[in-house]
Design a protein around this motif. Structure first.
Motif, short mmCIF file in Angstrom:
data_model
loop_
_atom_site.label_atom_id
_atom_site.label_comp_id
_atom_site.label_asym_id
_atom_site.label_seq_id
_atom_site.Cartn_x
_atom_site.Cartn_y
_atom_site.Cartn_z
N ASN A 32 15.83 16.17 33.21
CA ASN A 32 14.53 16.64 32.75
C ASN A 32 14.82 17.64 31.62
OD1 ASN A 32 13.20 15.19 34.72
ND2 ASN A 32 13.13 16.90 36.15
N TYR A 34 13.16 20.45 28.63
CA TYR A 34 12.05 21.40 28.44
C TYR A 34 12.21 22.14 27.11
CZ TYR A 34 12.34 20.79 33.50
OH TYR A 34 12.43 20.25 34.76
N LEU A 46 6.11 27.72 28.50
CA LEU A 46 6.52 26.32 28.51
C LEU A 46 5.66 25.55 27.52
CD1 LEU A 46 8.21 24.01 29.76
CD2 LEU A 46 6.40 23.77 31.49
N TYR A 49 7.63 19.29 28.35
CA TYR A 49 8.70 18.84 29.22
C TYR A 49 8.72 17.33 29.24
CZ TYR A 49 5.51 17.96 33.16
OH TYR A 49 4.51 17.50 33.99
N VAL A 51 10.48 13.90 31.44
CA VAL A 51 11.23 13.39 32.59
C VAL A 51 11.98 12.11 32.23
CG1 VAL A 51 9.67 14.47 34.25
CG2 VAL A 51 9.24 12.13 33.48
N SER A 94 17.19 20.22 33.53
CA SER A 94 17.38 20.29 34.98
C SER A 94 17.67 18.89 35.48
CB SER A 94 16.17 20.89 35.69
OG SER A 94 15.06 20.02 35.60
N ILE A 100 13.47 13.45 42.85
CA ILE A 100 13.08 14.84 43.01
C ILE A 100 13.59 15.64 41.80
CG2 ILE A 100 13.34 16.94 44.40
CD1 ILE A 100 13.70 15.14 46.83
N SER A 101 12.70 16.41 41.19
CA SER A 101 13.08 17.25 40.06
C SER A 101 13.47 18.63 40.57
CB SER A 101 11.91 17.38 39.09
OG SER A 101 11.57 16.12 38.56
N TYR A 102 14.71 18.99 40.39
CA TYR A 102 15.19 20.27 40.87
C TYR A 102 14.94 21.35 39.83
CZ TYR A 102 17.11 17.75 44.75
OH TYR A 102 17.24 16.98 45.87
N ASN A 103 14.61 22.53 40.31
CA ASN A 103 14.14 23.58 39.41
C ASN A 103 15.22 24.54 38.97
OD1 ASN A 103 11.59 22.59 39.32
ND2 ASN A 103 10.86 23.79 41.03
N GLU A 104 16.48 24.25 39.24
CA GLU A 104 17.53 25.05 38.62
C GLU A 104 17.64 24.57 37.18
OE1 GLU A 104 17.63 23.60 41.79
OE2 GLU A 104 19.73 23.82 42.39
N GLN A 105 17.11 25.36 36.28
CA GLN A 105 17.12 24.98 34.89
C GLN A 105 18.24 25.72 34.17
OE1 GLN A 105 13.31 25.14 32.92
NE2 GLN A 105 12.30 24.03 34.58
N PHE A 107 19.61 26.79 30.44
CA PHE A 107 19.05 27.03 29.12
C PHE A 107 20.12 27.00 28.02
CE2 PHE A 107 14.61 28.32 29.77
CZ PHE A 107 14.58 28.39 31.15
N TYR B 34 12.34 31.11 43.17
CA TYR B 34 13.46 31.07 42.22
C TYR B 34 13.58 32.43 41.52
CZ TYR B 34 13.87 25.99 42.49
OH TYR B 34 14.08 24.71 42.92
N TYR B 36 15.50 34.08 38.08
CA TYR B 36 16.24 33.94 36.85
C TYR B 36 16.36 35.32 36.22
CZ TYR B 36 15.73 28.84 36.70
OH TYR B 36 15.81 27.51 36.98
N GLY B 43 19.24 33.01 26.41
CA GLY B 43 18.37 32.21 27.24
C GLY B 43 18.45 32.66 28.68
N PRO B 44 17.42 32.38 29.47
CA PRO B 44 17.45 32.76 30.88
C PRO B 44 18.60 32.10 31.64
CG PRO B 44 15.23 32.20 30.20
CD PRO B 44 16.15 31.79 29.08
N TYR B 46 19.85 31.02 35.56
CA TYR B 46 19.48 30.82 36.96
C TYR B 46 20.34 31.73 37.84
CZ TYR B 46 19.76 28.61 41.58
OH TYR B 46 19.78 28.38 42.93
N ASN B 93 9.34 21.21 44.10
CA ASN B 93 10.24 20.27 43.43
C ASN B 93 9.54 18.98 43.03
OD1 ASN B 93 12.47 21.90 43.44
ND2 ASN B 93 13.35 21.04 45.29
N ASN B 94 8.21 18.92 43.15
CA ASN B 94 7.53 17.69 42.78
C ASN B 94 6.60 17.90 41.60
OD1 ASN B 94 5.60 19.25 43.95
ND2 ASN B 94 4.91 17.76 45.44
N GLY B 96 7.83 17.97 38.29
CA GLY B 96 8.62 17.72 37.10
C GLY B 96 9.57 18.85 36.78
N GLY B 97 9.84 19.70 37.77
CA GLY B 97 10.75 20.80 37.54
C GLY B 97 10.16 21.90 36.69
N LEU B 99 8.66 25.33 35.51
CA LEU B 99 8.70 26.73 35.92
C LEU B 99 7.72 27.51 35.05
CD1 LEU B 99 12.55 27.29 36.16
CD2 LEU B 99 10.97 26.94 38.06
#
Lengths: 116, 111
Positions: A32, A34, A46, A49, A51, A94, A100-105, A107, B34, B36, B43-44, B46, B93-94, B96-97, B99
């Motif tokens: 993914n 962004y 944001l 984004y 996918v 990410s 499942i899209s994981y949110n550990e992004q 940068f 989360y 950050y 950049g940020p 994690y 987590n559903n 599209g990721g 934040l």
């Protein structure tokens, strides 16, 4: 290991000129992607984004657009820059696994754009 | 996304623990917390995330209250290099990721 590249690092452009910022990711597939913008002294906003290839979602109406011509390439563009487009542009990626899209992004280093 | 509330700024002495609070009273059952951080002009980065159990990694610990309405990020031995803006974000987590970053807490570690 995965790496993310952005260029250029800094850019000064006149009002009304076009813009193209590029972001590429290495070491992963089907990430993914962004685009964020951070105006001076403010939080991250944001912008877009994606996918998958050709799939772009816009979060904020504006004169910017994004494209994803390849799996690990994300491009931010504008046909005519405004003064308000100045800011710090950050690309991030990410992982998506099993739908499942994981949110550990993660940068990139960012592009500092000044529109004069 | 649920919104979060963080103090605007905090100070911490070098070598001491930095405890950064975050309120997320409207968090949903499937939303993670989360953290950050963003060092100036970068950049940020994690740090850590959790759902309902406390979590620890090489960078920090995350303590989530039993009702999940608040959490605390702990940097056990803060150094000058930990000076940054710390963002607390809740997201499932559903989505599209995606934040949604707020204004965060500006942590200043002082010698």
């Amino acid at each position: 290991s995965q790496t993310i590249h952005q260029w250029p690092a800094t850019l000064v452009q006149p009002v009304g000129s076009p813009l193209s910022l590029e972001c590429t990711v290495e070491g992963t597939s089907n990430p993914n992607l962004y685009w964020y913008r951070q105006a001076a002294g403010r939080g991250l906003q944001l912008l877009f984004y994606s996918v998958g290839i050709g799939q772009i979602s816009s979060e904020v109406p504006q004169n910017l657009s994004a494209s994803r011509p390849q799996d690990r390439q994300f491009i931010l563009s504008s046909k005519k820059l405004l003064l308000s487009d100045s800011g710090f542009y950050l690309c991030a990626w990410s992982e998506e696994r099993g739908g499942i899209s994981y949110n550990e992004q993660f940068f990139g280093p960012g592009t500092r754009l000044t529109v004069l | 996304d649920a919104k979060t509330t963080q103090p605007t700024s905090m100070d911490c002495a070098e070598g001491r623990a930095a405890n950064l609070p975050c309120n997320h009273s409207t968090i949903s059952g499937n939303e993670y917390v989360y953290w950050y951080r963003q060092i100036h002009s970068q950049g940020p980065q994690y740090i850590i995330h959790g759902l309902k159990n406390n979590e620890t990694n090489e960078m920090a610990s995350l303590i989530i209250t039993e009702d999940r309405k608040s959490s605390t990020l702990i940097l056990p031995h803060a150094t000058l290099r930990d000076t940054a803006v710390y963002y607390c974000i809740v997201s499932s987590n559903n989505q599209g990721g995606k934040l949604i970053f707020g204004q965060g807490t500006e942590l200043s570690v002082k010698p």
